[in-house]
Design an enzyme around this catalytic site. Structure first.
Site, short mmCIF file in Angstrom:
data_model
loop_
_atom_site.label_atom_id
_atom_site.label_comp_id
_atom_site.label_asym_id
_atom_site.label_seq_id
_atom_site.Cartn_x
_atom_site.Cartn_y
_atom_site.Cartn_z
N LYS A 11 0.84 -1.19 0.00
CA LYS A 11 0.00 0.00 0.00
C LYS A 11 0.88 1.24 0.00
O LYS A 11 1.82 1.35 0.79
CB LYS A 11 -0.91 0.01 1.24
CG LYS A 11 -2.15 0.87 1.08
CD LYS A 11 -3.12 0.27 0.07
CE LYS A 11 -4.50 0.90 0.15
NZ LYS A 11 -5.43 0.29 -0.83
N THR A 56 -3.87 -5.24 0.23
CA THR A 56 -3.25 -3.94 0.52
C THR A 56 -4.15 -3.10 1.42
O THR A 56 -3.66 -2.28 2.18
CB THR A 56 -2.92 -3.17 -0.77
OG1 THR A 56 -4.13 -2.82 -1.45
CG2 THR A 56 -2.05 -4.01 -1.69
N ARG A 177 27.37 35.48 -5.67
CA ARG A 177 26.09 35.16 -6.31
C ARG A 177 25.09 34.68 -5.28
O ARG A 177 25.45 34.38 -4.13
CB ARG A 177 26.28 34.07 -7.37
CG ARG A 177 26.78 32.75 -6.77
CD ARG A 177 26.83 31.63 -7.78
NE ARG A 177 27.31 30.39 -7.15
CZ ARG A 177 27.25 29.18 -7.71
NH1 ARG A 177 26.75 29.05 -8.94
NH2 ARG A 177 27.69 28.12 -7.08
N GLN A 243 29.46 21.82 -4.58
CA GLN A 243 30.15 20.58 -4.23
C GLN A 243 30.97 20.73 -2.96
O GLN A 243 30.93 19.87 -2.07
CB GLN A 243 31.07 20.16 -5.39
CG GLN A 243 30.36 19.66 -6.63
CD GLN A 243 30.02 20.75 -7.63
OE1 GLN A 243 29.84 21.91 -7.26
NE2 GLN A 243 29.95 20.39 -8.91
N HIS A 271 18.11 28.65 -9.47
CA HIS A 271 18.83 29.74 -10.12
C HIS A 271 18.08 31.07 -10.01
O HIS A 271 16.86 31.13 -10.21
CB HIS A 271 19.05 29.41 -11.60
CG HIS A 271 19.97 28.25 -11.83
ND1 HIS A 271 21.29 28.27 -11.46
CD2 HIS A 271 19.75 27.03 -12.38
CE1 HIS A 271 21.85 27.12 -11.78
NE2 HIS A 271 20.94 26.34 -12.33
#
Length: 310
Positions: A11, A56, A177, A243, A271
């Site tokens: 389920k 289920t 930025r 990163q 962005h």
């Protein structure tokens, strides 16, 4: 010639909300649960034999019954273990249970009435994934927890420079930025086992009854440590790249949470592109002058990594 090489069913999207009442305050949790099982069910596929099928709908009802009776309902990792162990104890022919839980965020209001009033103050979700497998005389558990949809943004303190430049490169290097992402994080625990007791009983490790169990995988502070560390590093790191920031986040969580085996992140870029206003004689493209941005949903960068303990 063909054969059934794997089969799993159950389920999905079981939505539940539980109020836990005490004399002084209420506690609430809201979960979306997926419960899938495997076992001796192949004839339901190959022979149209429903005698091996736990409906289920019954799985949904089991989930609601345990939501009412389980002492572990407020902690999704423990509730997942209770649910999976109950199903495998009850049905001999089932060999494994696979459970996913997403917990929606409800935060208690402060002030008068706060003992029973809450606000949904964000889209973030706490997540749990559990694979529970029957072994001789025990259950083997593989579990991970984390969060998703934690939207963060900082308007400075992030650069992206000195990346590969060739004939395909149009992206301009920037020394400052906007850095925004929707954090998805999973941390994994070492595989552990639970002894099997009478199939008439629910089994559950006694160590989980501790409210804190510090420095163990049952430490209830781990989710908050993981979240607060992620946010602190995001805010404080002078980011050279997504990163690099991701790696610092994972390292610091592993340092603070010895029970964890590894940390995985998926950080999609949100962005915000400076609007070109040169046609108006307004400088808005250089980092020091950029104040008006156009949010872009797609395409977007996606940065992923797993950092593991040696």
């Amino acid at each position: 010639m063909s054969y059934l090489s794997s089969a799993r069913y159950g389920k999905d999207k079981i939505r539940l909300f539980r109020v836990v009442r005490t004399p002084t305050e209420h506690q609430v949790v809201e979960y979306t649960v997926r419960l899938l099982v495997e076992g001796q069910i192949e004839t339901s596929y190959t022979k149209a034999d429903n005698s091996v099928v736990v409906a289920t709908d019954s799985m949904k009802n089991i989930t609601y019954a345990l939501a009412k009776t389980s002492p572990h309902i407020l902690i999704p990792e423990r509730f997942a273990l209770h649910l999976g162990s109950h199903v495998l104890a009850k049905y001999d022919h089932l060999s494994s249970a696979h459970i996913d839980i997403q917990q929606l965020k409800w935060t208690r209001l402060t002030g008068p009435g706060g003992q029973h009033s809450f606000v949904r103050d964000g889209d973030e979700k706490r997540t749990v994934h559990l694979d529970l497998v029957k072994r001789p005389n025990e259950l083997e558990a593989t579990m991970s927890s984390g969060l998703k949809d934690l939207l963060v943004l900082k308007s400075s303190g992030s650069a992206f420079e000195k990346f590969v430049r060739d004939e395909y490169t149009t992206l301009v290097e920037v020394s400052d930025r906007i850095f925004s992402t929707a954090v998805e994080m999973d941390y994994t625990y070492p595989v552990f086992t639970i002894p099997i007791v009478s199939l008439a009983d629910d089994y559950f490790p006694a160590s989980t009854n501790s409210d804190a169990a510090p420095a163990t995988m049952w430490d209830v502070r781990i989710p908050q440590i993981a979240k607060s560390t992620t946010l602190a590093v995001f805010a404080e790191d002078e980011s050279a790249s997504v990163q690099a920031t991701l790696y610092i986040m994972a390292q610091k969580i592993l340092e603070q949470c010895p029970p964890l085996k590894s940390i995985s992140y998926a950080l999609p870029n949100k962005h915000y592109v400076p609007v070109d206003m040169d046609y108006l004689g307004l400088e808005n493209k250089k980092p020091a002058n950029a104040e008006v941005f156009m949010p872009l949903d797609a395409p977007s960068g996606l940065i992923t990594a797993t950092v593991s303990r040696k």
